[in-house]
Scaffold this motif. Sequence first.
Motif, PDB file in Angstrom:
ATOM      1  N   GLY A  36     -36.783  24.954  42.495  1.00 29.39           N
ATOM      2  CA  GLY A  36     -36.683  23.447  42.792  1.00 29.39           C
ATOM      3  C   GLY A  36     -37.989  22.578  42.199  1.00 29.39           C
ATOM      4  O   GLY A  36     -37.883  21.615  41.796  1.00 29.39           O
ATOM      5  N   SER A  37     -38.918  23.453  41.901  1.00 28.93           N
ATOM      6  CA  SER A  37     -40.076  22.681  41.250  1.00 28.93           C
ATOM      7  C   SER A  37     -40.018  22.627  39.834  1.00 28.93           C
ATOM      8  O   SER A  37     -40.450  21.351  39.477  1.00 28.93           O
ATOM      9  CB  SER A  37     -41.336  23.459  41.378  1.00 28.93           C
ATOM     10  OG  SER A  37     -42.423  23.008  40.784  1.00 28.93           O
ATOM     11  N   GLU A 116     -43.031  12.107  36.607  1.00 25.40           N
ATOM     12  CA  GLU A 116     -41.646  11.761  37.114  1.00 25.40           C
ATOM     13  C   GLU A 116     -41.231  12.826  37.911  1.00 25.40           C
ATOM     14  O   GLU A 116     -41.169  13.897  37.358  1.00 25.40           O
ATOM     15  CB  GLU A 116     -40.740  11.143  36.072  1.00 25.40           C
ATOM     16  CG  GLU A 116     -39.618  10.531  36.419  1.00 25.40           C
ATOM     17  CD  GLU A 116     -40.001   9.036  37.067  1.00 25.40           C
ATOM     18  OE1 GLU A 116     -39.129   8.518  38.087  1.00 25.40           O
ATOM     19  OE2 GLU A 116     -40.720   8.452  36.533  1.00 25.40           O
ATOM     20  N   VAL A 117     -40.689  12.693  39.198  1.00 26.02           N
ATOM     21  CA  VAL A 117     -40.154  13.819  39.941  1.00 26.02           C
ATOM     22  C   VAL A 117     -38.818  13.638  40.618  1.00 26.02           C
ATOM     23  O   VAL A 117     -38.634  12.237  40.604  1.00 26.02           O
ATOM     24  CB  VAL A 117     -41.157  14.353  41.221  1.00 26.02           C
ATOM     25  CG1 VAL A 117     -42.396  14.753  40.564  1.00 26.02           C
ATOM     26  CG2 VAL A 117     -41.524  13.048  42.245  1.00 26.02           C
ATOM     27  N   ASN A 118     -37.832  14.260  40.637  1.00 24.31           N
ATOM     28  CA  ASN A 118     -36.585  14.022  41.454  1.00 24.31           C
ATOM     29  C   ASN A 118     -36.892  14.374  42.799  1.00 24.31           C
ATOM     30  O   ASN A 118     -37.026  15.600  43.137  1.00 24.31           O
ATOM     31  CB  ASN A 118     -35.645  14.938  40.674  1.00 24.31           C
ATOM     32  CG  ASN A 118     -34.382  14.958  41.237  1.00 24.31           C
ATOM     33  OD1 ASN A 118     -34.191  14.258  42.495  1.00 24.31           O
ATOM     34  ND2 ASN A 118     -33.329  14.670  40.566  1.00 24.31           N
ATOM     35  N   LEU A 123     -36.700  17.585  47.865  1.00 26.23           N
ATOM     36  CA  LEU A 123     -36.465  17.277  49.470  1.00 26.23           C
ATOM     37  C   LEU A 123     -35.664  18.597  49.953  1.00 26.23           C
ATOM     38  O   LEU A 123     -35.956  19.228  50.981  1.00 26.23           O
ATOM     39  CB  LEU A 123     -35.872  16.036  49.787  1.00 26.23           C
ATOM     40  CG  LEU A 123     -35.426  15.904  51.343  1.00 26.23           C
ATOM     41  CD1 LEU A 123     -37.113  15.954  52.090  1.00 26.23           C
ATOM     42  CD2 LEU A 123     -34.605  14.386  51.492  1.00 26.23           C
ATOM     43  N   ILE A 124     -34.728  19.119  49.261  1.00 25.54           N
ATOM     44  CA  ILE A 124     -33.775  20.210  49.495  1.00 25.54           C
ATOM     45  C   ILE A 124     -34.413  21.356  49.511  1.00 25.54           C
ATOM     46  O   ILE A 124     -34.506  22.079  50.543  1.00 25.54           O
ATOM     47  CB  ILE A 124     -32.680  20.110  48.653  1.00 25.54           C
ATOM     48  CG1 ILE A 124     -31.520  19.064  48.772  1.00 25.54           C
ATOM     49  CG2 ILE A 124     -31.777  21.377  49.006  1.00 25.54           C
ATOM     50  CD1 ILE A 124     -30.431  18.964  47.845  1.00 25.54           C
ATOM     51  N   ALA A 125     -35.229  21.541  48.494  1.00 30.35           N
ATOM     52  CA  ALA A 125     -36.202  22.742  48.548  1.00 30.35           C
ATOM     53  C   ALA A 125     -36.946  22.789  49.626  1.00 30.35           C
ATOM     54  O   ALA A 125     -37.432  23.847  50.239  1.00 30.35           O
ATOM     55  CB  ALA A 125     -36.918  22.983  47.081  1.00 30.35           C
ATOM     56  N   VAL A 167     -44.397  18.272  51.853  1.00 32.07           N
ATOM     57  CA  VAL A 167     -43.554  17.813  50.726  1.00 32.07           C
ATOM     58  C   VAL A 167     -42.393  17.263  51.253  1.00 32.07           C
ATOM     59  O   VAL A 167     -41.972  16.243  50.078  1.00 32.07           O
ATOM     60  CB  VAL A 167     -43.246  19.199  49.971  1.00 32.07           C
ATOM     61  CG1 VAL A 167     -42.069  19.268  48.868  1.00 32.07           C
ATOM     62  CG2 VAL A 167     -44.336  20.225  49.535  1.00 32.07           C
ATOM     63  N   ILE A 168     -41.999  17.465  52.078  1.00 32.02           N
ATOM     64  CA  ILE A 168     -40.868  16.817  52.934  1.00 32.02           C
ATOM     65  C   ILE A 168     -41.131  15.190  52.950  1.00 32.02           C
ATOM     66  O   ILE A 168     -40.396  14.387  52.555  1.00 32.02           O
ATOM     67  CB  ILE A 168     -40.318  17.360  54.389  1.00 32.02           C
ATOM     68  CG1 ILE A 168     -39.672  18.641  53.942  1.00 32.02           C
ATOM     69  CG2 ILE A 168     -39.329  16.370  54.681  1.00 32.02           C
ATOM     70  CD1 ILE A 168     -39.172  19.230  55.239  1.00 32.02           C
TER      71      ILE A 168
END
Length: 304
Positions: A36-37, A116-118, A123-125, A167-168
């Motif tokens: 995920g990262s 830049e992050v997705n 969130l899912i991870a 992180v969430i």
Amino acid sequence: MAEHAGAPKTATAFYRRRLALVLLVTLSVAGVQVVGSVLSGSLSLLADAAHMLTDSAGVAIALGASFLATLPATAARTFGYLRVEVLAALINGLILCVVSIVVLVEALRRLGQPVEVNPGIMLIAAVIGAVANLISLLMLQRGQRESLNVRGAYLEVLGDLLGSIAVIAAALIIWVTGLMWVDQAASILIALLILPRALSLLRDVVEVLLEATPRGIDTEQIRTHLAAIPGVIEVHDLHAWTITSGVLALSAHVTVRDDIWNDRDVHAVLDEAKACLREHFHVDHSTLQLEPSGHRRAGPQSHR
């Protein structure tokens, strides 16, 4: 050669299966978070994944130590390998300190260079990690009160859960506001959440290694109880310490009246003293030296 008795069952031994399950869950989730990262570009998610991988090593150490601690005592190691569990907790605490410092330094270094992050993948991870950590935490909840070794694993999983929650929160904020620096801020928060728990664990380990009186044990109360046994004059050279979590030890010199000694009633005194320690203070491993009142000589080597 005489056969040695098996080692006492330690507190960690009762939770060995749960430790193994926690290890499996932690490794699996760490893998998910690494992927995920990479896909999201999140430093905080990578920090949480690194923390989980480190925790997997810590749980593996705790699990291995629980097996070593069951090896029987020998002439060279009269307590067997019971202290291995304490050393494992020491290693876990040191690892936690190093990880928190490394994450903190890296997050501060990158704070002025937001990447830049997705937030969706992030969130899912993180949610997957939080759910898995919560399950692991519940499996170790009871054991962490009874074993330093299990407590080390518990604190690591707790740090993982708090990290996943951070992180969430970061992913949601980035999703709503687009503020990419929140990812680095979450990494700093994760590091600051880990460090105090690591220091707390290390403090408890040092107390055991220094053979400090175990928490919950009042030596003055023990002295009063033993001195109240009929025939006992005084109790001196009283020491109490922890061999490993769940295994307490105590030694003392118990002075009895000469008539008790001469009539060989010392066996009854010894039995009552042992029963007192076992029933009132949960000390099964005690060494008591009974001596007549004329035996003790005051001097510089005398201890309280």
